[in-house]
Design an enzyme around this catalytic site. Structure first.
Site, PDB file in Angstrom:
ATOM      1  N   ILE A 106       0.791  -1.094   0.178  1.00 26.65           N
ATOM      2  CA  ILE A 106       0.554   0.462   0.129  1.00 26.65           C
ATOM      3  C   ILE A 106       1.020   1.566   0.102  1.00 26.65           C
ATOM      4  O   ILE A 106       2.133   1.581   0.675  1.00 26.65           O
ATOM      5  CB  ILE A 106      -1.014  -0.176   1.232  1.00 26.65           C
ATOM      6  N   ILE A 148       3.941  -2.928   5.558  1.00 27.45           N
ATOM      7  CA  ILE A 148       4.015  -2.610   3.952  1.00 27.45           C
ATOM      8  C   ILE A 148       3.642  -2.973   3.326  1.00 27.45           C
ATOM      9  O   ILE A 148       2.533  -2.966   2.204  1.00 27.45           O
ATOM     10  CB  ILE A 148       5.395  -3.472   4.153  1.00 27.45           C
ATOM     11  N   GLU A 149       2.536  -4.676   3.170  1.00 26.73           N
ATOM     12  CA  GLU A 149       1.827  -4.917   2.045  1.00 26.73           C
ATOM     13  C   GLU A 149       0.304  -4.212   2.711  1.00 26.73           C
ATOM     14  O   GLU A 149       0.359  -4.001   1.309  1.00 26.73           O
ATOM     15  CB  GLU A 149       1.821  -6.380   2.454  1.00 26.73           C
ATOM     16  N   MET A 150      -0.662  -4.865   3.393  1.00 29.93           N
ATOM     17  CA  MET A 150      -1.761  -4.651   2.994  1.00 29.93           C
ATOM     18  C   MET A 150      -2.134  -3.632   4.033  1.00 29.93           C
ATOM     19  O   MET A 150      -3.581  -2.211   4.101  1.00 29.93           O
ATOM     20  CB  MET A 150      -2.882  -5.663   3.350  1.00 29.93           C
TER      21      MET A 150
END
Length: 342
Positions: A106, A148-150
Site C-alpha cells: 500500500i 507494508i503489504e496490506m
C-alpha cells in the site's frame, strides 16, 4: 486415486531423501522434514528409483468455498486503502508471483523479500522464505496485518465485507456464522489449495511418456541429478519440503552487505545454526517466476543455476551444463484449469 495415510507418506518422503543424500553426498545440515498432507497412491507406486515425483491433481474441495476464496484473493478491500489484493503479489496469470525483485504494498511501500509463487504452495513444509508460518492458514492472515503489504486489520476488513451488498449472501452459502476472520482465511486457503499445476511435460515423462522430453531435456535432468541438485530439490514439489543453508560449500554472504532478511530462519528461531537458512523453493513453474532468490537478485535461470552450482554444490558449471539444466527446468511448467501456464 486414493489418499494414502500421512504416516506412510512421511515414511516414503524420508526414504526418498535418504536415497538422494546417500547417492549425491551433499554435506551440511538439513533440518527436519515435514511433507505435505495430500498425496496419492499413484505417486509412490512405480517411481521408487526417482528423486522427483509427478505432481498429483488438486484434492477434492468445496466448490462454493473455492469460488468465494478466489473472489477474496482478488479483492483489494482486504487492504487499508483498497489498492492491494493477494493477487497483486501473486498474479495467477504470471506464474503466481509478481515478476518483481521486491513486491510493492500500500502507498507504494516496498517489501523486503521476493514474493514466492502461490501455485502448489499447499505442498510446502511451511510458508514464507524463513518458514515463519507453519501453514497456509497462518500465512493468509499475515499480509492483511503487515503495515507494508496490506496495512489493515480484521475489524476494518470485516466492516467492508459486511457492508458489501454481495458478500453476506455468498458467505452464508458456506458458513452458517457468516462473515468472520476465520471464515475469510478458510475460504482463501481453500482456494489456494486448488492452485495445483499437474500434468507438465516432466510429469508426463515420469509417468512413462518417453516422447514428452527431448534429448537435451533428458540430459539436463541427468546432470541435475548427477551434480546433486536433487539433494534439496526433490519430491513432488521439486523443493519446498525442507530447509537448507544458502552457501553450503562456500559463503554466499561473506563479501556482501548483510540485511536482516539475509539471516533467514535465524530471524524466526534465534538459533545460530539457522543463520542464512531458508526454505528450499519449489522449482515447479520456475521459468515463469523470475527474478530469483530471496532478494530477487538473480535475473535469469542461467544466473541462478551458476550460483547454486558454485555455492551449494562446489562446482563451476560449464555453459553446456547450465544450458542443459535450464532446458530441463523448462519442462517443469504445469497446467492449471486445463491450460498450460504461461
Amino acid at each position: 486415486m486414493f489418499v494414502m495415510s500421512r504416516s506412510l507418506y512421511i515414511f516414503s518422503g524420508f526414504l526418498v531423501l535418504l536415497v538422494v543424500v546417500g547417492v549425491y553426498l551433499i554435506r551440511d545440515h538439513q533440518q527436519a522434514l515435514s511433507e505435505p498432507l495430500v498425496v496419492y497412491t499413484e505417486i509412490v507406486q512405480g517411481y521408487d528409483s526417482e528423486p522427483l515425483l509427478p505432481l498429483p491433481a488438486a484434492e477434492a474441495l468445496d466448490k462454493d468455498k473455492v469460488e468465494l476464496g478466489q473472489r477474496l484473493f482478488h479483492d483489494p478491500q482486504l487492504s487499508r486503502d483498497n489498492t492491494v489484493s493477494c493477487a497483486s503479489c501473486h498474479n495467477l496469470k504470471a506464474g503466481g508471483d509478481d515478476d518483481k525483485p521486491i513486491s510493492t504494498g500500500i502507498g507504494g511501500a516496498m517489501d523486503t523479500l521476493n514474493a514466492p509463487t502461490v501455485f502448489n504452495s499447499s505442498f510446502n513444509i511451511a510458508q514464507f522464505w524463513d518458514g515463519r508460518a507453519a501453514s497456509l492458514e497462518e500465512q493468509a492472515a499475515g499480509p492483511v496485518h503487515n503495515p507494508i503489504e496490506m496495512g489493515s486489520n480484521w475489524d476494518e476488513v470485516l466492516a467492508k465485507l459486511v457492508a458489501d451488498h454481495q458478500y453476506p449472501e455468498i458467505f452464508d452459502i458456506s458458513y452458517p456464522d457468516g462473515i468472520t476472520a476465520d471464515n475469510i482465511v478458510d475460504a482463501i486457503v481453500t482456494f489456494e489449495r486448488s492452485l495445483v499445476t499437474p500434468d507438465g511435460r516432466f510429469d508426463r515423462y515420469l509417468r512413462g511418456d518417453t516422447t514428452a522430453l527431448n534429448s537435451d531435456e533428458i540430459e539436463g535432468y541427468r546432470r541435475f541429478k548427477q551434480y546433486g541438485c536433487v539433494s534439496c530439490h526433490q519430491g513432488i514439489g521439486i523443493g519446498g519440503n525442507m530447509y537448507q543453508r544458502f552457501g553450503v560449500v562456500k559463503g554466499y554472504f561473506d563479501n556482501r552487505p548483510l540485511s536482516k532478511e539475509d539471516l533467514g530462519r535465524f530471524n524466526v528461531t534465534g538459533q545460530e545454526q539457522d543463520r542464512h537458512v531458508f526454505k528450499v523453493p519449489s522449482l515447479r513453474n520456475i521459468t515463469l517466476t523470475a527474478p530469483y532468490l530471496h532478494d530477487g537478485s538473480a535475473q535469469s535461470l542461467e544466473e541462478v543455476v551458476q550460483i547454486m552450482g558454485q555455492y551449494q554444490l562446489g562446482n563451476e558449471l560449464s555453459d553446456q551444463d547450465v544450458d542443459l539444466i535450464v532446458a530441463f527446468l523448462g519442462t517443469l511448467t504445469g497446467r492449471w484449469n486445463g491450460e498450460d501456464l504461461q
